[in-house]
Design a protein around this motif. Structure first.
Motif, mmCIF file in Angstrom:
data_model
loop_
_atom_site.group_PDB
_atom_site.id
_atom_site.type_symbol
_atom_site.label_atom_id
_atom_site.label_comp_id
_atom_site.label_asym_id
_atom_site.label_seq_id
_atom_site.Cartn_x
_atom_site.Cartn_y
_atom_site.Cartn_z
ATOM 1 N N PHE A 41 -5.462 29.892 53.166
ATOM 2 C CA PHE A 41 -4.741 31.152 53.328
ATOM 3 C C PHE A 41 -3.484 31.029 52.479
ATOM 4 O O PHE A 41 -2.595 30.224 52.789
ATOM 5 N N THR A 42 -3.429 31.787 51.399
ATOM 6 C CA THR A 42 -2.346 31.624 50.436
ATOM 7 C C THR A 42 -1.546 32.903 50.246
ATOM 8 O O THR A 42 -2.038 34.013 50.438
ATOM 9 N N LYS A 43 -0.293 32.713 49.851
ATOM 10 C CA LYS A 43 0.594 33.795 49.435
ATOM 11 C C LYS A 43 1.068 33.468 48.022
ATOM 12 O O LYS A 43 1.713 32.434 47.804
ATOM 13 N N ALA A 44 0.705 34.315 47.067
ATOM 14 C CA ALA A 44 1.053 34.091 45.663
ATOM 15 C C ALA A 44 0.655 32.681 45.221
ATOM 16 O O ALA A 44 1.388 32.015 44.479
ATOM 17 N N GLY A 45 -0.496 32.233 45.701
ATOM 18 C CA GLY A 45 -1.031 30.929 45.324
ATOM 19 C C GLY A 45 -0.503 29.759 46.135
ATOM 20 O O GLY A 45 -0.982 28.639 45.972
ATOM 21 N N GLU A 46 0.484 29.989 46.998
ATOM 22 C CA GLU A 46 1.042 28.906 47.814
ATOM 23 C C GLU A 46 0.253 28.770 49.112
ATOM 24 O O GLU A 46 0.071 29.740 49.843
ATOM 25 N N GLU A 47 -0.212 27.568 49.413
ATOM 26 C CA GLU A 47 -1.096 27.319 50.551
ATOM 27 C C GLU A 47 -0.321 27.200 51.858
ATOM 28 O O GLU A 47 0.678 26.489 51.941
ATOM 29 N N TYR A 48 -0.811 27.912 52.878
ATOM 30 C CA TYR A 48 -0.217 27.849 54.216
ATOM 31 C C TYR A 48 -1.075 27.056 55.199
ATOM 32 O O TYR A 48 -0.586 26.662 56.251
ATOM 33 N N LEU A 49 -2.351 26.828 54.881
ATOM 34 C CA LEU A 49 -3.193 25.970 55.703
ATOM 35 C C LEU A 49 -3.187 24.571 55.126
ATOM 36 O O LEU A 49 -2.871 24.354 53.954
ATOM 37 N N TRP A 50 -3.590 23.618 55.949
ATOM 38 C CA TRP A 50 -3.616 22.213 55.534
ATOM 39 C C TRP A 50 -5.059 21.760 55.456
ATOM 40 O O TRP A 50 -5.871 22.047 56.353
ATOM 41 N N LEU A 51 -5.405 21.088 54.353
ATOM 42 C CA LEU A 51 -6.774 20.638 54.147
ATOM 43 C C LEU A 51 -6.784 19.169 53.786
ATOM 44 O O LEU A 51 -6.140 18.762 52.813
ATOM 45 N N ARG A 52 -7.461 18.377 54.602
ATOM 46 C CA ARG A 52 -7.618 16.954 54.319
ATOM 47 C C ARG A 52 -8.914 16.792 53.530
ATOM 48 O O ARG A 52 -10.014 16.891 54.062
#
Length: 290
Positions: A41-52
């Protein structure tokens, strides 16, 4: 109005098909094969979720993205559910987050996935059901709606929840804005009244930190002074009345989770959901990012 695109996620030689809804600066990606969960889930390409990455590529339980918890939240006492006097093994958070989901529909309006019983689910959960997961995106808000349908001939007992992993700079930078009746580290026994502000701090000698909340009012909000993120989790209080805050030491995430049952709720009369044959119920919540 959002738009849908198809894509792939590939790393370490493993590839998964993805579906992405985009609305302006915001994009929500779902990976059906990985537990039907939202993985970005991104805003202007910045990720707000964390993915291992390593965890995501393995067959291990996903500790990343937004796992779907069904038919239980956490792990029941003794690792079993008791149905009609028989014990059925159940791992932490059930099985919905471990199985591939089928794409029912995917267009600019919504992504809809389904999960039906198979040999594995019948071994641990002897019921017939149909799960439908619906994702929509409107600007900064992603709405997630899980519909549980009893397709069998007997009462369907279950609890549901979601386990979103939000990317943070470090735990010390995170502040919570949550109104709850109780707050503790253990769901058993009398629950102490919540004090304000509710905090999540590292406990010396422990690998993780947890807060279990009841009587939670919508929304639950976290802000991160390090990366500037603000995340609001809103929900239907008729179907979600519990919340969980969790963080694993040395990892850059915080989980802020809407639940409607505790670990052993499916084994306890009056503490879980029940659907009669032919009935269905929808559990809706949303994530807004700033």
């Amino acid at each position: 109005m959002s738009t849908l695109t198809n894509g792939t996620y590939e790393k370490y030689g493993v590839q998964y098909a993805t579906l992405t809804l985009t609305d302006g600066d915001y994009a929500l990606t779902v990976t059906p094969e990985k537990g039907g969960m939202a993985t970005s889930f991104t805003k202007a390409g910045e990720e707000y979720l964390w993915l291992r990455d390593k965890n995501f590529e393995s067959t291990d339980r996903p500790r990343c993205g937004i796992p779907i918890l069904f038919p239980s939240c956490s792990k029941p006492d003794g690792g079993v559910h008791i149905f009609d006097g028989a014990a059925y093994p159940m791992e932490v958070h059930g099985f919905a987050d471990l199985l591939p989901w089928q794409v029912k529909k995917a267009d600019d309006a919504a992504i809809e996935l389904t999960l039906a019983p198979n040999g594995l689910t019948k071994f641990v959960y002897p019921f017939d059901f149909l799960l439908t997961m619906r994702y929509t995106l409107e600007g900064a808000t992603a709405t997630l709606a899980l519909t549980v349908e009893n397709t069998g001939a007997k009462v369907l007992p279950f609890s549901v929840g979601f386990h979103p992993y939000f990317s943070v700079s470090k735990l010390e930078n995170v502040a919570f804005h949550i109104d709850a009746a109780t707050c503790s580290e253990d769901a058993k026994g009398e629950q102490p009244a919540a004090v304000q502000p509710i905090t999540l701090t590292r406990k010396e000698g422990s690998a993780d930190s947890i807060r279990l909340l009841t009587g939670v009012k919508t929304p639950m909000v976290l802000t991160d002074s390090g990366n500037g993120h603000k995340v609001a989790v809103a929900f239907d209080q008729d179907t979600f009345g519990k919340g969980v805050l969790w963080q694993q030491d040395a990892e850059s995430f915080v989980c802020m989770e809407p639940w409607n049952g505790w670990a052993n709720s499916v084994n306890e009369a009056g503490k879980h959901e029940e659907l009669d044959p032919g009935q269905s119920k929808t559990f809706t919540w949303s994530v807004t990012i700033e």
